[in-house]
Motif scaffolding. Structure first.
Motif, PDB file in Angstrom:
ATOM      1  N   ILE A  34     -32.466  44.851 -10.469  1.00 24.75           N
ATOM      2  CA  ILE A  34     -31.084  44.720 -10.936  1.00 24.75           C
ATOM      3  C   ILE A  34     -30.680  43.256 -11.064  1.00 24.75           C
ATOM      4  N   TRP A  35     -31.119  42.416 -10.126  1.00 29.89           N
ATOM      5  CA  TRP A  35     -30.723  41.013 -10.095  1.00 29.89           C
ATOM      6  C   TRP A  35     -31.854  40.203  -9.471  1.00 29.89           C
ATOM      7  N   ASN A  36     -31.833  38.904  -9.724  1.00 36.59           N
ATOM      8  CA  ASN A  36     -32.732  38.005  -9.010  1.00 36.59           C
ATOM      9  C   ASN A  36     -32.175  36.600  -9.041  1.00 36.59           C
ATOM     10  N   VAL A  37     -32.583  35.792  -8.079  1.00 37.40           N
ATOM     11  CA  VAL A  37     -32.094  34.422  -7.962  1.00 37.40           C
ATOM     12  C   VAL A  37     -33.259  33.519  -7.590  1.00 37.40           C
ATOM     13  N   GLY A 108     -26.916  43.092  -5.250  1.00 37.99           N
ATOM     14  CA  GLY A 108     -26.490  42.179  -4.199  1.00 37.99           C
ATOM     15  C   GLY A 108     -27.435  42.261  -3.026  1.00 37.99           C
ATOM     16  N   ALA A 109     -27.010  41.744  -1.874  1.00 35.04           N
ATOM     17  CA  ALA A 109     -27.866  41.738  -0.696  1.00 35.04           C
ATOM     18  C   ALA A 109     -27.013  41.607   0.553  1.00 35.04           C
ATOM     19  N   GLY A 191     -14.700  38.435 -13.579  1.00 38.86           N
ATOM     20  CA  GLY A 191     -14.318  38.310 -14.976  1.00 38.86           C
ATOM     21  C   GLY A 191     -14.263  39.674 -15.619  1.00 38.86           C
ATOM     22  N   ASP A 192     -14.308  39.709 -16.937  1.00 37.42           N
ATOM     23  CA  ASP A 192     -14.205  40.984 -17.656  1.00 37.42           C
ATOM     24  C   ASP A 192     -15.420  41.873 -17.462  1.00 37.42           C
ATOM     25  N   ASP A 193     -16.599  41.276 -17.212  1.00 41.99           N
ATOM     26  CA  ASP A 193     -17.811  42.087 -17.161  1.00 41.99           C
ATOM     27  C   ASP A 193     -18.673  41.826 -15.937  1.00 41.99           C
ATOM     28  N   VAL A 194     -18.160  41.058 -14.970  1.00 35.01           N
ATOM     29  CA  VAL A 194     -18.952  40.798 -13.767  1.00 35.01           C
ATOM     30  C   VAL A 194     -18.025  40.375 -12.630  1.00 35.01           C
ATOM     31  N   GLY A 195     -18.418  40.754 -11.405  1.00 38.24           N
ATOM     32  CA  GLY A 195     -17.694  40.339 -10.209  1.00 38.24           C
ATOM     33  C   GLY A 195     -18.672  40.022  -9.097  1.00 38.24           C
ATOM     34  N   SER A 196     -18.336  39.040  -8.279  1.00 39.82           N
ATOM     35  CA  SER A 196     -19.141  38.674  -7.120  1.00 39.82           C
ATOM     36  C   SER A 196     -18.236  38.747  -5.895  1.00 39.82           C
ATOM     37  N   TRP A 197     -18.613  39.579  -4.903  1.00 42.06           N
ATOM     38  CA  TRP A 197     -17.715  39.929  -3.812  1.00 42.06           C
ATOM     39  C   TRP A 197     -18.390  39.746  -2.457  1.00 42.06           C
ATOM     40  N   TRP A 254     -23.212  40.558   6.619  1.00 43.59           N
ATOM     41  CA  TRP A 254     -22.158  40.876   5.673  1.00 43.59           C
ATOM     42  C   TRP A 254     -22.830  41.268   4.364  1.00 43.59           C
ATOM     43  N   LEU A 255     -22.064  41.797   3.445  1.00 43.59           N
ATOM     44  CA  LEU A 255     -22.628  42.193   2.150  1.00 43.59           C
ATOM     45  C   LEU A 255     -22.093  41.285   1.057  1.00 43.59           C
ATOM     46  N   TRP A 256     -23.015  40.694   0.299  1.00 44.76           N
ATOM     47  CA  TRP A 256     -22.683  40.038  -0.966  1.00 44.76           C
ATOM     48  C   TRP A 256     -23.024  41.041  -2.063  1.00 44.76           C
ATOM     49  N   TYR A 257     -22.066  41.278  -2.964  1.00 46.91           N
ATOM     50  CA  TYR A 257     -22.143  42.427  -3.868  1.00 46.91           C
ATOM     51  C   TYR A 257     -21.782  42.008  -5.288  1.00 46.91           C
ATOM     52  N   LEU A 258     -22.535  42.486  -6.249  1.00 51.87           N
ATOM     53  CA  LEU A 258     -22.271  42.260  -7.666  1.00 51.87           C
ATOM     54  C   LEU A 258     -21.852  43.561  -8.329  1.00 51.87           C
ATOM     55  N   ASN A 259     -20.900  43.474  -9.253  1.00 48.70           N
ATOM     56  CA  ASN A 259     -20.566  44.643 -10.070  1.00 48.70           C
ATOM     57  C   ASN A 259     -20.027  44.169 -11.418  1.00 48.70           C
TER      58      ASN A 259
END
Length: 558
Positions: A34-37, A108-109, A191-197, A254-259
């Motif tokens: 789903i994601w990578n960094v 996220g992770a 933003g309109d198409d992504v969030g980092s929480w 804690w959780l870092w989360y993307l949506n």
């Protein structure tokens, strides 16, 4: 490029979605399908999600202490634990180990840090600095909306630490994006198409009490990066909060989360994480060794300590509840009958403190401390009935404001806004029995006098003296006042006093609380008289945006 899976069956690697790959001796790639960094020696960049790099020209992810002075440098990375659907990746630095727990199907992770050799410090944080165009908005439980644009900063005048004045007279400051950390459900940039929480369902590893407030998000004023802060040991609104941590002290997980930018989805995920805490997948025995505490608080005058703030922290403490941060901390509020219960407490020995949070006990100026509270694994500690001694009051003359260590009820209280204290009037008169609580301003800073007029039917013959109790919800040094009773000076609120260490609250957008102080001044009974009396707080030295936040003012016979 090579996979780093010690003791793993190589036949399973091809099927695994979560991964750690080493590019060279200082570069790694982690993530899933789903994601990578890409993690470098200091910074994690090239955050790919939904076919887009979310970092771009921004700095990326890093861990640091004492502001930006000391970024951690990662010397190695390895998968230290794995299961059918996850891997636990450990990045090692001289100061300790930072973990990313990556699940195959999670955007996220989970993250946590284990101390090995951190110095004595005040600020310790992790954070994302992300692409400014992708993340134009920010959200905390206090504030939600568009972050200032970089162009606004460039066109404004810097007036103090991270604070700018625009041509229309209004201000830009990152501190407006602060919140009370124990109250936050979730926060992040979107933003309109992504969030980092970020989600912190536990919070026991974070320093401070119920009124601990921290900077959460902001727009970086020099580059425009969208900043998502994770102040796991912060000092932004305090006077002193410096700690030496035991080896093994763990912050998180804690959780870092993307949506896709949905706040509704993030809110649902926050509730899911709350239900799952403490996480069962954590294998550390000390993390899983937890119990509970139950008790009941009754005032010495027989009243239940309804709604009292209850804090479980350092045993036999030598710091205030706000400034404690070496170990683990738990907060709750008592019920209407004074009863309380705290669950999921790490095993250990604690000190329990309680104080008024307003309401039916808003007249109580004392606090209670019970040391040697032992919490055992899978056990409930039932405390004996706790009797809370109130002050030896013969008769209260007056009280302005609820005693709750906050500016509750005063004009201007609530939220975060730079410079609001400057809007409080220079002079103010409050008449007991006539004025309302909302007529008093939440803070005082400007040259002038705040007066309280009150009548006495008589001066009691059997009263030894009176005492004035001034409870300040916060104090930023730079302004001072003389305290006058019927024109006689009985004390002061003074910059530089050992009793009043300056905290970073009134000039950093705080309007509700900062570092709490209780000042007491003896009053000779001869100063008071039957009939009209006046108490005044006359500011003799003033510095813009610096002064104090009011909690409560109490005058009583003793």
């Amino acid at each position: 490029m090579r996979d780093l899976y010690p003791n793993s069956d190589p036949r399973n690697l091809a099927e695994r979605k979560s991964f750690l790959k080493q590019v060279d001796n200082s570069t790694w790639i982690i993530g899933n399908s789903i994601w990578n960094v890409t993690q470098g020696r200091q910074y994690a960049t090239k955050l790919w999600y939904r076919n887009k790099d979310l970092v771009g020209k921004a700095v990326g992810h890093y861990v640091s202490y004492n502001g930006a002075q000391s970024d951690l440098n990662w010397t190695s990375a390895a998968v230290v634990e794995s299961g059918p659907d996850f891997i636990n990746v450990r990045f090692t630095a001289r100061e300790g180990d930072f973990h990313w727990v990556v699940y195959d199907d999670l955007a996220g992770a989970y993250q946590y840090f284990v101390n090995r050799n951190l110095p004595v410090l005040g600020e310790f944080r992790t954070l994302w600095r992300l692409d400014n165009k992708t993340f134009p908005n920010g959200r905390t439980n206090e504030r939600d909306g568009m972050l200032p644009r970089l162009s606004e900063y460039l066109a404004a005048t810097n007036v103090q630490d991270e604070t700018w004045q625009k041509s229309d007279g209004t201000y830009l400051t990152k501190y407006d994006w602060s919140a009370f950390i124990k109250e936050v459900d979730f926060y992040g940039v979107y933003g309109d198409d992504v969030g980092s929480w970020y989600f912190h369902p536990g919070k026991d590893y974070i320093n401070g009490n119920h009124l601990k407030q921290e900077l959460m998000i902001h727009r970086e004023s020099k580059t425009g990066d969208a900043v998502q802060l994770n102040m796991i040991h912060g000092t932004h609104f305090q006077a002193v909060s410096s700690d030496a941590f035991p080896e093994g002290k763990t912050w998180g997980p804690w959780l870092w989360y993307l949506n896709g930018g949905s706040k509704e989805d993030a809110a649902g995920r926050a509730k899911q994480e709350e239900r799952a805490w403490p996480y069962k997948w954590v294998t550390d025995a000390s993390f899983q060794s937890r119990g509970s505490v139950r008790g009941k608080l009754t005032l010495s005058d027989g009243r239940p300590a309804a709604g009292a703030a209850v804090f479980l922290g350092d045993n036999a403490p030598n710091k205030t509840t706000l400034d404690q941060g070496r170990n683990y901390y738990y907060t709750t509020y008592a019920g209407n009958d004074g009863s309380f219960q705290i669950d999921n407490i790490r095993s250990g020995e604690y000190g329990l403190q309680a104080w008024s949070n307003g309401g039916s006990i808003s007249d109580v100026t004392t606090a209670v401390l019970k040391n040697n509270v032992v919490v055992g694994k899978d056990k409930r500690t039932d405390l004996d009935a706790i009797v809370w001694e109130t002050s030896n009051v013969q008769k209260r003359i007056f009280q302005v404001g609820e005693f709750d260590r906050q500016t509750t009820g005063f004009n201007g209280s609530g939220g975060f806004q730079h410079g609001r204290i400057a809007k409080c009037p220079s002079n103010l008169t409050y008449t007991i029995g006539v004025s309302r609580v909302g007529d008093w301003c939440f803070g005082q800073s400007s040259l002038g006098t705040y007066s309280i007029n009150f009548d006495l039917s008589s001066v009691p013959e059997n009263a030894a003296r009176a005492v004035l109790k001034v409870s300040l919800a916060g104090f930023s040094g730079g302004s001072s006042a003389d305290i006058l009773l019927n024109s006689k000076r009985i004390g002061n609120i003074t910059t530089g006093s050992a009793l009043l260490p300056t905290s970073q609250d009134t000039y950093r957008s705080a309007t509700r609380a900062g570092e709490w102080h209780l000042l007491e001044y003896p009053v000779a009974k001869e100063i008071l008289k039957a009939g009209a009396n006046q108490l005044g707080f006359r500011v003799t030295q003033s510095t813009l945006w610096r002064g104090w936040l009011w909690d409560s003012i109490v005058l009583e016979w003793t």
